[in-house]
Motif scaffolding. Structure first.
Motif, mmCIF file in Angstrom:
data_model
loop_
_atom_site.group_PDB
_atom_site.id
_atom_site.type_symbol
_atom_site.label_atom_id
_atom_site.label_comp_id
_atom_site.label_asym_id
_atom_site.label_seq_id
_atom_site.Cartn_x
_atom_site.Cartn_y
_atom_site.Cartn_z
ATOM 1 N N VAL A 1 -20.335 2.664 4.391
ATOM 2 C CA VAL A 1 -20.771 3.759 3.517
ATOM 3 C C VAL A 1 -21.960 4.478 4.148
ATOM 4 C CG1 VAL A 1 -21.681 4.352 1.240
ATOM 5 C CG2 VAL A 1 -19.886 2.621 1.443
ATOM 6 N N ASP A 2 -22.902 3.730 4.708
ATOM 7 C CA ASP A 2 -24.062 4.342 5.368
ATOM 8 C C ASP A 2 -23.634 5.234 6.532
ATOM 9 O OD1 ASP A 2 -25.887 3.112 3.658
ATOM 10 O OD2 ASP A 2 -26.256 1.433 5.029
ATOM 11 N N LEU A 3 -22.677 4.774 7.314
ATOM 12 C CA LEU A 3 -22.183 5.568 8.444
ATOM 13 C C LEU A 3 -21.502 6.848 7.971
ATOM 14 C CD1 LEU A 3 -20.804 2.737 10.743
ATOM 15 C CD2 LEU A 3 -22.824 4.163 11.145
ATOM 16 N N CYS A 4 -20.753 6.753 6.901
ATOM 17 C CA CYS A 4 -20.099 7.926 6.339
ATOM 18 C C CYS A 4 -21.135 8.933 5.850
ATOM 19 C CB CYS A 4 -19.165 7.527 5.205
ATOM 20 S SG CYS A 4 -18.292 8.922 4.477
ATOM 21 N N ILE A 5 -22.157 8.446 5.157
ATOM 22 C CA ILE A 5 -23.216 9.321 4.660
ATOM 23 C C ILE A 5 -23.908 10.022 5.823
ATOM 24 C CG2 ILE A 5 -25.479 9.342 3.516
ATOM 25 C CD1 ILE A 5 -24.392 6.996 1.763
ATOM 26 N N ALA A 6 -24.224 9.291 6.879
ATOM 27 C CA ALA A 6 -24.895 9.870 8.048
ATOM 28 C C ALA A 6 -24.001 10.895 8.750
ATOM 29 C CB ALA A 6 -25.302 8.769 9.021
ATOM 30 N N PHE A 7 -22.723 10.577 8.900
ATOM 31 C CA PHE A 7 -21.783 11.501 9.544
ATOM 32 C C PHE A 7 -21.653 12.785 8.732
ATOM 33 C CE2 PHE A 7 -17.492 13.181 10.241
ATOM 34 C CZ PHE A 7 -17.543 13.382 11.612
ATOM 35 N N LYS A 8 -21.523 12.631 7.432
ATOM 36 C CA LYS A 8 -21.405 13.779 6.538
ATOM 37 C C LYS A 8 -22.641 14.676 6.644
ATOM 38 C CE LYS A 8 -20.762 14.388 1.569
ATOM 39 N NZ LYS A 8 -20.506 13.651 0.336
ATOM 40 N N ALA A 9 -23.820 14.069 6.674
ATOM 41 C CA ALA A 9 -25.066 14.831 6.787
ATOM 42 C C ALA A 9 -25.158 15.540 8.138
ATOM 43 C CB ALA A 9 -26.269 13.915 6.588
ATOM 44 N N ALA A 10 -24.736 14.861 9.196
ATOM 45 C CA ALA A 10 -24.809 15.446 10.536
ATOM 46 C C ALA A 10 -23.842 16.616 10.706
ATOM 47 C CB ALA A 10 -24.525 14.378 11.591
ATOM 48 N N GLN A 11 -22.721 16.583 10.016
ATOM 49 C CA GLN A 11 -21.699 17.609 10.179
ATOM 50 C C GLN A 11 -21.781 18.735 9.145
ATOM 51 O OE1 GLN A 11 -19.543 17.663 12.766
ATOM 52 N NE2 GLN A 11 -20.677 15.898 13.513
ATOM 53 N N ALA A 12 -22.564 18.563 8.113
ATOM 54 C CA ALA A 12 -22.572 19.501 6.990
ATOM 55 C C ALA A 12 -22.855 20.941 7.409
ATOM 56 C CB ALA A 12 -23.585 19.056 5.943
ATOM 57 N N THR A 13 -23.848 21.166 8.247
ATOM 58 C CA THR A 13 -24.217 22.520 8.636
ATOM 59 C C THR A 13 -23.094 23.213 9.387
ATOM 60 O OG1 THR A 13 -26.535 21.877 8.739
ATOM 61 C CG2 THR A 13 -25.938 23.905 9.863
ATOM 62 N N SER A 14 -22.487 22.523 10.343
ATOM 63 C CA SER A 14 -21.428 23.160 11.123
ATOM 64 C C SER A 14 -20.173 23.406 10.279
ATOM 65 C CB SER A 14 -21.084 22.348 12.375
ATOM 66 O OG SER A 14 -20.618 21.075 12.033
ATOM 67 N N VAL A 15 -19.874 22.530 9.354
ATOM 68 C CA VAL A 15 -18.720 22.724 8.473
ATOM 69 C C VAL A 15 -18.966 23.924 7.552
ATOM 70 C CG1 VAL A 15 -17.401 21.732 6.562
ATOM 71 C CG2 VAL A 15 -17.937 20.334 8.547
ATOM 72 N N GLU A 16 -20.158 24.000 6.984
ATOM 73 C CA GLU A 16 -20.494 25.136 6.127
ATOM 74 C C GLU A 16 -20.420 26.450 6.895
ATOM 75 O OE1 GLU A 16 -24.316 24.155 4.533
ATOM 76 O OE2 GLU A 16 -23.501 22.537 3.296
ATOM 77 N N SER A 17 -20.909 26.445 8.120
ATOM 78 C CA SER A 17 -20.864 27.641 8.961
ATOM 79 C C SER A 17 -19.426 28.048 9.261
ATOM 80 C CB SER A 17 -21.625 27.380 10.263
ATOM 81 O OG SER A 17 -21.497 28.456 11.133
ATOM 82 N N PHE A 18 -18.602 27.093 9.593
ATOM 83 C CA PHE A 18 -17.199 27.371 9.888
ATOM 84 C C PHE A 18 -16.491 27.944 8.666
ATOM 85 C CE2 PHE A 18 -12.762 25.956 9.656
ATOM 86 C CZ PHE A 18 -12.254 26.597 10.780
ATOM 87 N N LEU A 19 -16.701 27.340 7.528
ATOM 88 C CA LEU A 19 -16.029 27.783 6.315
ATOM 89 C C LEU A 19 -16.529 29.161 5.856
ATOM 90 C CD1 LEU A 19 -15.858 24.438 4.336
ATOM 91 C CD2 LEU A 19 -13.996 25.584 5.562
ATOM 92 N N ALA A 20 -17.754 29.501 6.176
ATOM 93 C CA ALA A 20 -18.308 30.801 5.776
ATOM 94 C C ALA A 20 -17.905 31.931 6.706
ATOM 95 C CB ALA A 20 -19.835 30.711 5.706
ATOM 96 N N SER A 21 -17.468 31.602 7.907
ATOM 97 C CA SER A 21 -17.109 32.653 8.879
ATOM 98 C C SER A 21 -15.706 33.176 8.592
ATOM 99 C CB SER A 21 -17.200 32.120 10.297
ATOM 100 O OG SER A 21 -16.237 31.106 10.505
ATOM 101 N N PRO A 22 -15.482 34.467 8.875
ATOM 102 C CA PRO A 22 -14.154 35.040 8.646
ATOM 103 C C PRO A 22 -13.139 34.492 9.648
ATOM 104 C CG PRO A 22 -15.623 36.654 9.659
ATOM 105 C CD PRO A 22 -16.447 35.430 9.390
ATOM 106 N N HIS A 23 -11.946 34.271 9.182
ATOM 107 C CA HIS A 23 -10.869 33.752 10.029
ATOM 108 C C HIS A 23 -9.686 34.702 9.974
ATOM 109 C CE1 HIS A 23 -12.945 29.954 10.510
ATOM 110 N NE2 HIS A 23 -13.166 29.960 9.208
ATOM 111 N N PRO A 24 -9.024 34.878 11.109
ATOM 112 C CA PRO A 24 -7.860 35.793 11.115
ATOM 113 C C PRO A 24 -6.684 35.259 10.332
ATOM 114 C CG PRO A 24 -8.256 34.866 13.334
ATOM 115 C CD PRO A 24 -9.305 34.328 12.387
#
Length: 62
Positions: free
Chosen positions: A39-62
């Motif tokens: 669970v700790d590893l999942c929490i850390a991974f989620k925190a480390a990836q959150a910014t890039s995932v949010e950025s990807f989802l906010a960017s326009p896609h063709p």
């Protein structure tokens, strides 16, 4: 089953609920430690990836 949780609140709930009873089971302490580590590893991974995932989802896609 509890290893599927990925947030601090559920992690604490699991630790609180299972610590005492797992201490009485053969290998229970180690098993609980492994679940909590998962669970700790999942929490850390989620925190480390959150910014890039949010950025990807906010960017326009063709």
């Amino acid at each position: 089953m509890a290893a599927k949780y990925c947030d601090p609140t559920h992690r604490q709930d699991v630790a609180d609920f299972f610590t005492e009873c797992m201490a009485r089971a053969p290998g229970g302490t180690r098993m609980l430690a492994q679940v909590l580590e998962s669970v700790d590893l999942c929490i850390a991974f989620k925190a480390a990836q959150a910014t890039s995932v949010e950025s990807f989802l906010a960017s326009p896609h063709p």
